[in-house]
Write a protein that holds these residues in place. Structure first.
Motif: not given
Length: 539
Positions: A247-263
């Protein structure tokens, strides 16, 4: 903001943070009295502790995400208000059911305070200046963590106060924090995108985390590690979290943005925070029990004996923070802190029932110095390396994993402690020719009443708890070593000189400029197309 304005604003933050920490630690020495007074069972003893910890840990990411969307000051005051309500309910509880419910309300409020205090600090203070203020934050954390059991012991030992004041004592601090925040904290209004709350993702995260935390808390006490309850809770937890990732990977405003773990910095500091939580909380939470059972000290004295660790953490967090703000260099302090924390845990793994207080104080001070240099500066490193719009999410993720590490460490090491104590006592009683029934000092998972034990049995119990507590620190040491390895791979980046609010305004301006440029480009392209069309018609 000037230093004076920052310190004024931080006064409310620190009061709120102290309240949040105190809520979790002040009942440590009071619980046996509370459970006996309410005529509750041993399982209720576990849930009074677990309910607050579960609610706090599970809601930290939600509060962090809300801080990226809504007014941080209002959210802080809301979390303090929830804490006040929970504290009053707990203090007036006449049954364990209401007490457990009130602890959940307290935990939700404490989760907000844990996440939002650090988010607001990052919003008003540039990373380059944040170090010295983070030192103050670390000092408050240390005092609240270690002084809580001392305060609780004093309140329980004072006949005209009693255990209810363990909950009432936080209310004045919370009300003071609300007043201070209203008067001193002024955050500029920044234009935000339309707020969309991911309710499904929030539910799945909370459900998955709660299932796993309930498992590690109750396994080994209420049911075996290898049992159908373990399979059910772990299976449900994994399924909920897997669905949350989807769900988090597909929603506009995720509770935990998975993208931050690319950092890379965020990922490594998150792993390090989890390991620090396991090592720090998992090991030290049982020190008070060691002081009372193995060394025969009262609850009040047991709290005072933790002062060397407080002082070590206080001094190192303050000094390291000042040096980081002065030089702009931070990685060396993280590495040094991880090394010193590992050494401190290794030294504490050598203690027993005969260890002198002088030696014990030295070992605790070493551990405190290491934790003070490491714990808060991990947050600083992550906050420095994320966009201002993700400050809340990144900060809350670190707090969440540190709390989860502490919960896991406390639960797993508690089960190991219980098994090792039982094994050592069985061996000692057999060697002394004493029937096991005479060596019982209380129910399973409870601290034995040393005053009721005959002298030979008392010596065996003291030895058992001394050996078992040392084993916990020995098990925690590899976690600290892994944290050191993780920290070594962090890439040092210059600390930014603008605050989170300033960076957010810059990012909003850049977005607006980009949008304006795009509109201009589209208008120009349309104009050229129109001219070209007229030319074609004319030809």
């Amino acid at each position: 903001m000037s230093n004076r304005q920052i310190l004024q604003a931080m006064s409310g933050l620190m009061a709120g943070m102290f309240v949040a920490i105190l809520a979790g630690t002040v009942v440590a020495n009071a619980l046996p009295t509370i459970i006996a007074d309410l005529r509750a069972s041993q399982s209720s003893y576990t849930w009074v502790v677990t309910s607050e910890l579960l609610a706090m840990t599970a809601t930290v990411p939600l509060w962090g995400k809300l801080s990226d969307l809504f007014d941080k000051k209002l959210l802080l005051q809301l979390s303090l208000g929830m804490f006040v309500v929970g504290s009053l309910l707990a203090g007036f509880s006449n049954g364990v059911e209401l007490l457990i419910f009130s602890r959940v309300v307290q935990g939700i409020g404490a989760g907000g305070l844990t996440a939002l205090a650090q988010v607001v600090m990052a919003a008003i203070i540039p990373p380059r200046r944040l170090g010295k203020y983070a030192g103050i934050f670390g000092a408050v954390f240390a005092v609240g963590t270690v002084a809580g059991p001392l305060v609780g012991g004093v309140l329980v030992d004072t006949s005209w106060l009693g255990w209810r004041w363990c909950f009432f004592i936080g209310v004045p601090f919370a009300l003071l924090a609300i007043a201070l925040l209203q008067r001193t904290l002024s955050l500029p209004v920044v234009a935000r995108r339309e707020a969309k709350i991911d309710f499904l993702g929030a539910f799945l995260i909370v459900a998955g985390v709660c299932a796993l935390l309930i498992w590690v808390t109750l396994a080994g006490n209420e049911f075996d590690w290898a049992s159908w309850q373990t399979a059910a809770l772990t299976g449900a937890g994994v399924l909920f979290l897997a669905a949350a990732v989807f769900v988090e990977a597909r929603t506009d405003e995720p509770v935990i943005p998975l993208g931050i773990f690319r950092n890379r910095t965020v990922t490594l500091t998150t792993v390090a925070s989890l390991l620090v939580g396991v090592a720090m909380f998992g090991g030290t939470v049982f020190l008070s029990q060691y002081f009372q059972v193995s060394l025969g000290k009262s609850p009040t004295v047991a709290g005072l004996m933790s002062l060397p660790m407080i002082l070590g953490l206080l001094v190192s967090s303050t000094v390291a923070g000042q040096l980081i703000s002065k030089t702009g260099v931070w990685k060396r302090y993280l590495v040094a802190g991880a090394v010193i924390m590992t050494v401190g845990l290794a030294l504490l793994s050598t203690i027993d029932a005969d260890t002198s207080f002088g030696l014990l104080s030295l070992y605790m001070a070493v551990l405190g110095v290491g934790v003070g240099m490491l714990m808060q500066n991990l947050v600083l490193a992550a906050q420095n390396d994320v966009p201002a719009s993700e400050l809340g999410a990144a900060t809350s993720v670190l707090s969440f994993f540190r709390s989860m590490g502490g919960t896991i460490g406390t639960s797993v090491l508690g089960a190991i402690l219980a098994n090792r104590v039982a094994s050592e006592m069985t061996t000692g009683l057999d060697a002394a020719g004493i029937p096991p029934a005479q060596g019982s000092g209380g129910g399973e998972s409870s601290v034995p009443d040393m005053s009721t034990l005959p002298e030979p049995v008392r010596g065996i119990v003291e030895h058992a708890y001394g050996v078992a507590t040392a084993d916990l620190f020995l098990i925690a040491t590899p976690c600290a070593l892994l944290a050191l390895i993780t920290v070594v791979f962090l890439k040092e980046k210059p600390l930014k000189t603008t605050s989170g609010m300033e960076r957010l305004a810059e990012e909003a301006g850049a977005t607006a400029d980009t949008g304006q440029a795009a509109d201009t480009g589209r208008a120009a392209a349309g104009g050229e197309a129109a001219v070209g069309g007229k030319a074609a018609v004319g030809g």
